[in-house]
Design a protein around this motif. Structure first.
Motif, short mmCIF file in Angstrom:
data_model
loop_
_atom_site.label_atom_id
_atom_site.label_comp_id
_atom_site.label_asym_id
_atom_site.label_seq_id
_atom_site.Cartn_x
_atom_site.Cartn_y
_atom_site.Cartn_z
N ALA A 43 14.22 55.95 -2.82
CA ALA A 43 14.67 57.35 -2.93
C ALA A 43 13.85 58.20 -1.98
N ARG A 44 12.42 58.01 -2.05
CA ARG A 44 11.77 58.84 -1.03
C ARG A 44 12.19 58.67 0.39
N GLU A 45 12.58 57.50 0.81
CA GLU A 45 13.03 57.29 2.30
C GLU A 45 14.51 57.98 2.63
N ARG A 46 15.35 57.75 1.76
CA ARG A 46 16.68 58.08 1.78
C ARG A 46 17.18 59.60 1.37
N GLN A 47 16.11 59.89 0.21
CA GLN A 47 16.73 61.29 -0.53
C GLN A 47 18.38 61.14 -0.52
N PRO A 48 18.52 60.37 -1.70
CA PRO A 48 20.02 60.02 -1.94
C PRO A 48 20.54 61.38 -2.67
N ASP A 49 21.94 61.54 -2.65
CA ASP A 49 22.44 62.71 -3.36
C ASP A 49 22.96 62.16 -4.84
N LEU A 50 23.07 60.83 -5.08
CA LEU A 50 23.36 60.22 -6.26
C LEU A 50 22.75 59.06 -6.70
N VAL A 51 21.90 58.90 -7.81
CA VAL A 51 21.20 57.60 -8.13
C VAL A 51 22.08 57.09 -9.33
N VAL A 52 22.79 55.54 -9.22
CA VAL A 52 23.16 55.01 -10.16
C VAL A 52 22.24 54.20 -10.82
N LEU A 53 21.71 54.31 -11.74
CA LEU A 53 20.33 53.64 -12.46
C LEU A 53 20.59 53.00 -13.64
N ASP A 54 20.36 51.48 -13.69
CA ASP A 54 20.42 50.61 -14.78
C ASP A 54 19.15 50.74 -15.69
N VAL A 55 19.46 51.01 -16.88
CA VAL A 55 18.46 51.01 -17.85
C VAL A 55 17.31 49.90 -17.89
N THR A 56 18.11 48.89 -17.68
CA THR A 56 17.21 47.48 -18.09
C THR A 56 17.05 46.89 -16.67
N LEU A 57 15.73 47.11 -16.44
CA LEU A 57 15.48 46.73 -14.98
C LEU A 57 14.07 45.65 -15.32
N PRO A 58 13.67 44.82 -14.19
CA PRO A 58 12.34 44.14 -14.42
C PRO A 58 11.33 44.94 -14.04
N GLY A 59 10.19 44.74 -15.12
CA GLY A 59 8.70 45.71 -14.78
C GLY A 59 9.33 47.29 -15.52
N MET A 60 9.17 48.14 -14.44
CA MET A 60 9.45 49.54 -14.92
C MET A 60 10.92 49.65 -15.30
N ASP A 61 11.14 50.22 -16.58
CA ASP A 61 12.69 50.54 -16.87
C ASP A 61 13.19 51.67 -16.18
N GLY A 62 14.56 51.70 -16.71
CA GLY A 62 15.33 52.96 -15.93
C GLY A 62 14.80 54.31 -16.37
N PHE A 63 14.30 54.33 -17.61
CA PHE A 63 13.91 55.77 -18.11
C PHE A 63 12.70 56.01 -17.32
N GLU A 64 11.74 55.30 -17.21
CA GLU A 64 10.27 55.64 -16.40
C GLU A 64 10.86 55.71 -14.95
N VAL A 65 11.80 55.09 -14.39
CA VAL A 65 12.31 55.44 -12.98
C VAL A 65 12.58 56.72 -13.00
N CYS A 66 13.68 57.15 -13.74
CA CYS A 66 14.20 58.41 -13.87
C CYS A 66 13.38 59.54 -13.93
N ARG A 67 12.30 59.52 -14.81
CA ARG A 67 11.23 60.12 -15.10
C ARG A 67 10.54 60.51 -13.61
N LYS A 68 10.01 59.64 -13.19
CA LYS A 68 9.36 59.69 -11.80
C LYS A 68 10.32 60.31 -10.87
N LEU A 69 11.51 59.87 -10.64
CA LEU A 69 12.48 60.52 -9.46
C LEU A 69 12.50 62.04 -9.74
#
Length: 227
Positions: A43-69
């Motif tokens: 996301a930092r490299e590409r600066q996307p316009d849209l992120v399709v984000l699964d909640v269940t991910l290995p390690g950091m879950d989607g909620f935490e990813v969204c918060r950091k995004l």
């Protein structure tokens, strides 16, 4: 939203294959990340316009990813889950998601939700500085300062504050908020509004029982009080 960049965050190869194709058909240049850490890097490299984000991910879950995004991008975020539980949606919206879809879903539904998000304005409606004593709002800079302290607001939280404060004492219905902040083709219920208003109130140091700026108009919606 065609011709733009999308980031698909998913660890299921089958899901990646299907959704990547749908996004490409919609005109997106698609990158894929299979875990949260890599998603943030891409996301930092590409600066996307849209992120399709699964909640269940290995390690950091989607909620935490969204918060950091939300710390560095205002990309549209569509969260995906295999569970249809209200608590998941509340958490998703509270960390900055724009919409939520539950597996299994059709390609038509995914496309409709993405198009609806794309209709929501990404720029503030007016540049005039608004001074309400303890609270100063700068729509052009997309900043809100409370008693000299810069508030860390998500994109949606600022959009809601910007809309309400732009017309002090005017009552906005939930439908008007949905249409003007989320877009006229919003798919979903109006519970998302209450979640974001609740989070915004906390950051403003107030609550529904002790409102200072954002007041509830029972059975209708919300209005901004200059204080």
């Amino acid at each position: 939203m065609g011709g733009q960049r999308a980031l698909l965050v998913e660890d299921s190869p089958e899901f990646v294959l299907v959704v990547k194709r749908l996004l490409e058909q919609a005109g997106f240049d698609v990158a894929v990340a299979r875990d949260g850490g890599r998603a943030l890097d891409r996301a930092r490299e590409r600066q996307p316009d849209l992120v399709v984000l699964d909640v269940t991910l290995p390690g950091m879950d989607g909620f935490e990813v969204c918060r950091k995004l939300r710390e560095f991008t205002d990309a549209y975020v569509l969260m995906v889950t295999a569970r249809d539980e209200e608590v998941d949606k509340v958490v998703g919206f509270s960390v900055g998601a724009d919409d939520y879809v539950t597996k299994p879903f059709s390609g038509r539904e995914l496309s409709a939700r993405i198009k609806a998000m794309g209709r929501r304005p990404r720029t503030p409606p007016g540049p005039t500085l608004r001074d309400f004593g303890r609270l100063r709002i700068d729509p052009a800079a997309r900043e809100a300062v409370l008693e000299g302290r810069l508030l860390e607001l998500t994109k949606i939280e600022f959009d809601v504050l910007d809309l309400l404060s732009g017309s002090p004492r005017q009552t906005f219905t939930r439908r008007q908020l949905l249409e003007q902040v989320w877009g006229g083709s919003w798919f979903g219920d109006d519970h998302v509004i209450d979640v974001h208003v609740g989070n915004l109130r906390k950051k403003l140091g107030e609550s529904a029982t002790t409102p200072r700026h954002i007041r509830t108009v029972r059975g209708v919606g919300y209005r901004f009080d200059p204080g």
